[in-house]
Design a protein around this motif. Structure first.
Motif, PDB file in Angstrom:
ATOM      1  N   LEU A 156       0.804  -1.221   0.000  1.00  0.00           N
ATOM      2  CA  LEU A 156       0.000   0.000   0.000  1.00  0.00           C
ATOM      3  C   LEU A 156       0.837   1.271   0.000  1.00  0.00           C
ATOM      4  CD1 LEU A 156      -2.670  -1.066   2.651  1.00  0.00           C
ATOM      5  CD2 LEU A 156      -3.107  -0.685   0.215  1.00  0.00           C
ATOM      6  N   LEU A 157       1.941   1.271   0.778  1.00  0.00           N
ATOM      7  CA  LEU A 157       2.686   2.501   1.010  1.00  0.00           C
ATOM      8  C   LEU A 157       4.111   2.484   0.460  1.00  0.00           C
ATOM      9  CD1 LEU A 157       1.617   3.134   4.730  1.00  0.00           C
ATOM     10  CD2 LEU A 157       0.478   3.920   2.640  1.00  0.00           C
ATOM     11  N   GLY A 158       4.682   1.294   0.286  1.00  0.00           N
ATOM     12  CA  GLY A 158       6.034   1.185  -0.274  1.00  0.00           C
ATOM     13  C   GLY A 158       7.141   1.570   0.683  1.00  0.00           C
ATOM     14  N   ASN A 159       6.879   1.564   1.986  1.00  0.00           N
ATOM     15  CA  ASN A 159       7.905   2.008   2.947  1.00  0.00           C
ATOM     16  C   ASN A 159       8.148   1.000   4.059  1.00  0.00           C
ATOM     17  OD1 ASN A 159       5.487   2.238   4.325  1.00  0.00           O
ATOM     18  ND2 ASN A 159       6.002   4.195   5.293  1.00  0.00           N
ATOM     19  N   CYS A 160       7.879  -0.290   3.808  1.00  0.00           N
ATOM     20  CA  CYS A 160       7.957  -1.275   4.880  1.00  0.00           C
ATOM     21  C   CYS A 160       8.768  -2.488   4.452  1.00  0.00           C
ATOM     22  CB  CYS A 160       6.538  -1.714   5.280  1.00  0.00           C
ATOM     23  SG  CYS A 160       6.490  -2.821   6.707  1.00  0.00           S
ATOM     24  N   GLN A 161       9.505  -3.044   5.402  1.00  0.00           N
ATOM     25  CA  GLN A 161      10.210  -4.297   5.164  1.00  0.00           C
ATOM     26  C   GLN A 161      10.126  -5.182   6.393  1.00  0.00           C
ATOM     27  OE1 GLN A 161      14.541  -2.292   5.513  1.00  0.00           O
ATOM     28  NE2 GLN A 161      14.634  -4.503   5.259  1.00  0.00           N
ATOM     29  N   TYR A 162      10.305  -6.480   6.170  1.00  0.00           N
ATOM     30  CA  TYR A 162      10.247  -7.449   7.263  1.00  0.00           C
ATOM     31  C   TYR A 162      11.659  -7.895   7.618  1.00  0.00           C
ATOM     32  CZ  TYR A 162       9.425 -11.669   9.945  1.00  0.00           C
ATOM     33  OH  TYR A 162       9.446 -12.615  10.938  1.00  0.00           O
ATOM     34  N   ILE A 163      11.936  -7.965   8.922  1.00  0.00           N
ATOM     35  CA  ILE A 163      13.222  -8.441   9.427  1.00  0.00           C
ATOM     36  C   ILE A 163      12.969  -9.537  10.459  1.00  0.00           C
ATOM     37  CG2 ILE A 163      15.254  -7.858  10.814  1.00  0.00           C
ATOM     38  CD1 ILE A 163      15.541  -6.732   8.111  1.00  0.00           C
ATOM     39  N   ASP A 164      13.615 -10.659  10.294  1.00  0.00           N
ATOM     40  CA  ASP A 164      13.534 -11.740  11.273  1.00  0.00           C
ATOM     41  C   ASP A 164      14.474 -11.396  12.429  1.00  0.00           C
ATOM     42  OD1 ASP A 164      13.717 -14.061  12.769  1.00  0.00           O
ATOM     43  OD2 ASP A 164      13.736 -15.391  11.044  1.00  0.00           O
ATOM     44  N   ALA A 165      13.922 -11.210  13.626  1.00  0.00           N
ATOM     45  CA  ALA A 165      14.749 -10.808  14.774  1.00  0.00           C
ATOM     46  C   ALA A 165      15.765 -11.869  15.162  1.00  0.00           C
ATOM     47  CB  ALA A 165      13.860 -10.478  15.968  1.00  0.00           C
ATOM     48  N   ASP A 166      15.563 -13.114  14.721  1.00  0.00           N
ATOM     49  CA  ASP A 166      16.532 -14.162  15.018  1.00  0.00           C
ATOM     50  C   ASP A 166      17.811 -14.003  14.204  1.00  0.00           C
ATOM     51  OD1 ASP A 166      15.453 -15.650  17.070  1.00  0.00           O
ATOM     52  OD2 ASP A 166      14.295 -16.948  15.752  1.00  0.00           O
ATOM     53  N   GLN A 167      17.746 -13.206  13.132  1.00  0.00           N
ATOM     54  CA  GLN A 167      18.920 -12.959  12.302  1.00  0.00           C
ATOM     55  C   GLN A 167      19.554 -11.627  12.709  1.00  0.00           C
ATOM     56  OE1 GLN A 167      19.769 -15.394  10.140  1.00  0.00           O
ATOM     57  NE2 GLN A 167      17.927 -16.491  10.819  1.00  0.00           N
ATOM     58  N   SER A 168      20.866 -11.552  12.648  1.00  0.00           N
ATOM     59  CA  SER A 168      21.560 -10.332  13.091  1.00  0.00           C
ATOM     60  C   SER A 168      21.461  -9.192  12.088  1.00  0.00           C
ATOM     61  CB  SER A 168      23.037 -10.647  13.364  1.00  0.00           C
ATOM     62  OG  SER A 168      23.675 -11.125  12.187  1.00  0.00           O
ATOM     63  N   ASP A 169      20.819  -9.414  10.934  1.00  0.00           N
ATOM     64  CA  ASP A 169      20.711  -8.365   9.916  1.00  0.00           C
ATOM     65  C   ASP A 169      19.979  -7.131  10.437  1.00  0.00           C
ATOM     66  OD1 ASP A 169      21.918 -10.186   8.315  1.00  0.00           O
ATOM     67  OD2 ASP A 169      20.199 -10.576   7.012  1.00  0.00           O
ATOM     68  N   TRP A 170      19.156  -7.317  11.459  1.00  0.00           N
ATOM     69  CA  TRP A 170      18.398  -6.173  11.958  1.00  0.00           C
ATOM     70  C   TRP A 170      19.310  -5.069  12.485  1.00  0.00           C
ATOM     71  CZ3 TRP A 170      19.079  -4.707  16.984  1.00  0.00           C
ATOM     72  CH2 TRP A 170      19.458  -5.659  17.919  1.00  0.00           C
ATOM     73  N   VAL A 171      20.504  -5.438  12.920  1.00  0.00           N
ATOM     74  CA  VAL A 171      21.448  -4.428  13.420  1.00  0.00           C
ATOM     75  C   VAL A 171      21.824  -3.464  12.299  1.00  0.00           C
ATOM     76  CG1 VAL A 171      23.716  -4.043  14.433  1.00  0.00           C
ATOM     77  CG2 VAL A 171      22.341  -6.011  15.164  1.00  0.00           C
ATOM     78  N   ASP A 172      22.084  -4.009  11.110  1.00  0.00           N
ATOM     79  CA  ASP A 172      22.470  -3.176   9.971  1.00  0.00           C
ATOM     80  C   ASP A 172      21.349  -2.226   9.565  1.00  0.00           C
ATOM     81  OD1 ASP A 172      24.864  -4.669   9.823  1.00  0.00           O
ATOM     82  OD2 ASP A 172      23.855  -6.199   8.634  1.00  0.00           O
ATOM     83  N   GLU A 173      20.116  -2.686   9.672  1.00  0.00           N
ATOM     84  CA  GLU A 173      18.976  -1.862   9.282  1.00  0.00           C
ATOM     85  C   GLU A 173      18.636  -0.824  10.343  1.00  0.00           C
ATOM     86  OE1 GLU A 173      17.680  -1.951   6.360  1.00  0.00           O
ATOM     87  OE2 GLU A 173      18.862  -3.679   5.725  1.00  0.00           O
ATOM     88  N   LEU A 174      18.740  -1.200  11.591  1.00  0.00           N
ATOM     89  CA  LEU A 174      18.252  -0.345  12.668  1.00  0.00           C
ATOM     90  C   LEU A 174      19.098   0.905  12.869  1.00  0.00           C
ATOM     91  CD1 LEU A 174      16.581  -1.754  15.813  1.00  0.00           C
ATOM     92  CD2 LEU A 174      17.908   0.333  15.974  1.00  0.00           C
ATOM     93  N   VAL A 175      20.386   0.819  12.589  1.00  0.00           N
ATOM     94  CA  VAL A 175      21.253   1.979  12.826  1.00  0.00           C
ATOM     95  C   VAL A 175      20.912   3.145  11.902  1.00  0.00           C
ATOM     96  CG1 VAL A 175      23.175   0.632  13.734  1.00  0.00           C
ATOM     97  CG2 VAL A 175      23.034   1.068  11.274  1.00  0.00           C
ATOM     98  N   HIS A 176      20.114   2.892  10.852  1.00  0.00           N
ATOM     99  CA  HIS A 176      19.721   3.969   9.946  1.00  0.00           C
ATOM    100  C   HIS A 176      18.381   4.593  10.343  1.00  0.00           C
ATOM    101  CE1 HIS A 176      22.994   2.991   7.267  1.00  0.00           C
ATOM    102  NE2 HIS A 176      22.579   1.747   7.170  1.00  0.00           N
ATOM    103  N   LEU A 177      17.718   4.026  11.353  1.00  0.00           N
ATOM    104  CA  LEU A 177      16.404   4.516  11.738  1.00  0.00           C
ATOM    105  C   LEU A 177      16.499   5.655  12.749  1.00  0.00           C
ATOM    106  CD1 LEU A 177      14.387   1.165  12.113  1.00  0.00           C
ATOM    107  CD2 LEU A 177      14.774   2.554  10.073  1.00  0.00           C
ATOM    108  N   ASN A 178      15.422   6.428  12.844  1.00  0.00           N
ATOM    109  CA  ASN A 178      15.363   7.529  13.811  1.00  0.00           C
ATOM    110  C   ASN A 178      13.920   7.737  14.262  1.00  0.00           C
ATOM    111  OD1 ASN A 178      14.050   9.210  11.825  1.00  0.00           O
ATOM    112  ND2 ASN A 178      16.072   9.563  10.907  1.00  0.00           N
ATOM    113  N   SER A 179      13.656   8.862  14.896  1.00  0.00           N
ATOM    114  CA  SER A 179      12.349   9.100  15.499  1.00  0.00           C
ATOM    115  C   SER A 179      11.217   9.242  14.479  1.00  0.00           C
ATOM    116  CB  SER A 179      12.401  10.361  16.375  1.00  0.00           C
ATOM    117  OG  SER A 179      12.804  11.473  15.609  1.00  0.00           O
ATOM    118  N   SER A 180      11.551   9.379  13.211  1.00  0.00           N
ATOM    119  CA  SER A 180      10.512   9.469  12.181  1.00  0.00           C
ATOM    120  C   SER A 180      10.110   8.098  11.652  1.00  0.00           C
ATOM    121  CB  SER A 180      10.983  10.354  11.015  1.00  0.00           C
ATOM    122  OG  SER A 180      12.111   9.769  10.376  1.00  0.00           O
ATOM    123  N   ASP A 181      10.730   7.045  12.203  1.00  0.00           N
ATOM    124  CA  ASP A 181      10.461   5.684  11.751  1.00  0.00           C
ATOM    125  C   ASP A 181       9.666   4.906  12.799  1.00  0.00           C
ATOM    126  OD1 ASP A 181      12.027   6.033   9.357  1.00  0.00           O
ATOM    127  OD2 ASP A 181      13.809   5.893  10.622  1.00  0.00           O
TER     128      ASP A 181
END
Length: 283
Positions: A156-181
């Motif tokens: 619908l919006l084109g601004n969402c992705q899924y991350i499996d918390a069991d995988q460490s990839d979330w660390v790479d994605e999360l460091v780019h996030l801020n209060s607008s996310d």
């Protein structure tokens, strides 16, 4: 819990009236008490923190924290699939399994509707729509809910992705996030530590968190800005996702209907590409 009840039975005559009120509240609300601060418990029971501490000592604990640890261990044991199955087998009637299943799922959905206001729904839908980026995460029994919601929001919006918390990839994605996310986490008993780790980091980056979990007593609620309680009770051994799917399905519908000027053109573009690819069978 059985150990605590055993202690209460042997010492109830020694307790004051105020301490008996505390005992009644704990027995009736063990999951809630397992994660309350001593101040909040005192407020709910209508007594003082000193009385809570004296009660803990009176029933054989070094302090309230030791009493809580026993409750938390008991909650984990009760949440184990084999334990739930054993409990359900004691009360199941095989000739009425379908009826019992339907009744329980209606109750699960009603629990969510009773505990989520229209205002909360509206605020959450607006938050998702206005977020720069949405990241959905879950593990194991919550995975189907997280993936379904992520797919729907992104379509619908084109601004969402899924991350499996069991995988460490979330660390790479999360460091780019801020209060607008926004992070949307789905977690059921026995509450995976990986989800907790992720939400702790999210809070340190001022990323807002929407938590979909079984109740307000979930230990993960302290990391959340918004909580959607969706009971995961089942007549078997598993965490049921029926109530959660019902709730997120409404959220997706609200996102599509509330802002058609944004969602419809995107859906049209996606459909045109799929049509050109002959993605869908015509038979």
């Amino acid at each position: 819990m059985e150990e605590l009840i055993h202690k209460l039975q042997h010492r109830v005559v020694e307790l004051t009236q105020a301490q008996r009120r505390i005992a009644d509240y704990i027995v009736q609300n063990p999951m809630e008490v397992a994660f309350l601060t001593v101040d909040k418990l005192a407020s709910k029971v209508g007594t003082s923190t000193a009385t809570i501490m004296r009660f803990s000592a009176a029933v054989g604990y070094s302090g309230f924290s030791e009493l809580q640890k026993e409750l938390q261990l008991n909650m984990k044991h009760k949440a184990a699939p084999q334990t739930r199955l054993e409990a359900n087998l004691k009360h199941s009637n095989k000739s009425k399994l379908l009826h019992n299943h339907v009744e329980l799922q209606f109750n699960n959905i009603q629990y969510s509707l009773d505990n989520i206001t229209e205002e909360t729904f509206q605020h959450i839908v607006e938050k998702i729509a206005n977020s720069r980026q949405v990241l959905c995460t879950s593990v194991r029994s919550g995975r189907a809910v997280g993936e379904y919601l992520s797919l729907g929001i992104n379509r619908l919006l084109g601004n969402c992705q899924y991350i499996d918390a069991d995988q460490s990839d979330w660390v790479d994605e999360l460091v780019h996030l801020n209060s607008s996310d926004l992070i949307i986490a789905v977690s059921y008993p026995r509450y995976a530590k990986r989800i907790k780790d992720m939400l702790e980091v999210a809070k340190s980056y001022d990323v807002e968190v929407l938590l979909i979990t079984d109740s307000y007593s979930s230990p993960l609620t302290k990391y959340a800005n918004y909580v959607l309680p969706c009971s995961s009770a089942s007549i078997g051994s598993h965490n049921s996702i029926v109530a959660a799917i019902f709730i997120v399905d409404f959220i997706l519908s609200a996102l599509a209907i509330n802002d058609p000027e944004r969602t419809k053109p995107r859906l049209d573009k996606i459909n045109n590409i799929l049509t050109k690819m002959s993605y869908h069978t015509t038979h």
